[in-house]
Design a protein around this motif. Structure first.
Motif, PDB file in Angstrom:
ATOM      1  N   ILE A  76       2.638  -4.619   2.976  1.00  0.00           N
ATOM      2  CA  ILE A  76       1.422  -5.146   2.370  1.00  0.00           C
ATOM      3  C   ILE A  76       0.888  -6.248   2.658  1.00  0.00           C
ATOM      4  O   ILE A  76      -0.276  -6.473   3.045  1.00  0.00           O
TER       5      ILE A  76
ATOM      6  N   THR B 170      -2.476  -6.894   4.844  1.00  0.00           N
ATOM      7  CA  THR B 170      -3.709  -7.987   4.047  1.00  0.00           C
ATOM      8  C   THR B 170      -4.071  -8.745   5.156  1.00  0.00           C
ATOM      9  O   THR B 170      -5.246  -8.903   5.182  1.00  0.00           O
TER      10      THR B 170
ATOM     11  N   SER C 219     -12.742 -14.302   1.585  1.00  0.00           N
ATOM     12  CA  SER C 219     -11.726 -13.368   1.909  1.00  0.00           C
ATOM     13  C   SER C 219     -10.397 -14.042   2.319  1.00  0.00           C
ATOM     14  O   SER C 219      -9.387 -13.470   1.886  1.00  0.00           O
TER      15      SER C 219
ATOM     16  N   ASN D 239      -7.893  -8.961   6.741  1.00  0.00           N
ATOM     17  CA  ASN D 239      -8.604  -9.905   6.640  1.00  0.00           C
ATOM     18  C   ASN D 239      -9.044 -10.398   8.028  1.00  0.00           C
ATOM     19  O   ASN D 239     -10.363 -10.773   8.141  1.00  0.00           O
TER      20      ASN D 239
ATOM     21  N   SER E 105      -7.017 -13.239  -0.005  1.00  0.00           N
ATOM     22  CA  SER E 105      -5.917 -12.850   0.645  1.00  0.00           C
ATOM     23  C   SER E 105      -4.754 -13.567   0.423  1.00  0.00           C
ATOM     24  O   SER E 105      -3.525 -13.236   0.292  1.00  0.00           O
TER      25      SER E 105
ATOM     26  N   ILE F 284      -3.577 -12.391  -3.199  1.00  0.00           N
ATOM     27  CA  ILE F 284      -2.776 -11.404  -3.069  1.00  0.00           C
ATOM     28  C   ILE F 284      -1.353 -11.355  -2.502  1.00  0.00           C
ATOM     29  O   ILE F 284      -0.603 -11.047  -2.992  1.00  0.00           O
TER      30      ILE F 284
END
Length: 121
Positions: free
Chosen positions: A64, A68, A24, A72, A28, A31
């Motif tokens: 965003i 995110t 994860s 997380n 992240s 992203i």
């Protein structure tokens, strides 16, 4: 060779224990990296002609990023809660529980010695 085994074993242990957390966090980071690269491309494309477009891009980017990071954090907290829930609870019978609660647990040898010491007295 031995150094490699120690490092490999440590990595394998950490991977098995924290696999979901590591994945994860890496997702992240990817992203956010993708978001920043797209944002830079859009800024270069628009050449800052319209400031309202820049404002919406900036707000969208940070929304965003914050979303995110928030997702997380929540995901990592839920994984920790699942780890606590998944710990197996051992259900013992009453007899086993009584044995565990005793202060002095006598072995077979202790019982035999106790038996013969009483007879000799």
């Amino acid at each position: 060779m031995f150094n490699f085994l120690i490092k490999g074993g440590a990595f394998l242990f950490l991977w098995k224990k924290y696999k979901a957390k590591i994945i994860s966090i890496i997702a992240s980071i990817l992203i956010i990296w993708l978001l920043f690269s797209i944002y830079d491309d859009l800024i270069k494309t628009f050449q800052i002609v319209d400031t309202t477009t820049l404002l919406f891009l900036l707000l969208g980017k940070w929304t965003i990023v914050i979303l995110t990071i928030f997702i997380n954090i929540k995901l990592l907290q839920s994984i920790e809660e699942l780890d606590v829930i998944n710990e197996e609870k051992v259900v013992l019978t009453k007899k086993s529980q009584d044995v565990l609660e005793k202060k002095d647990i006598l072995t077979t040898t202790d019982l035999i010695l106790k038996k013969y010491t009483k007879k000799s007295e």
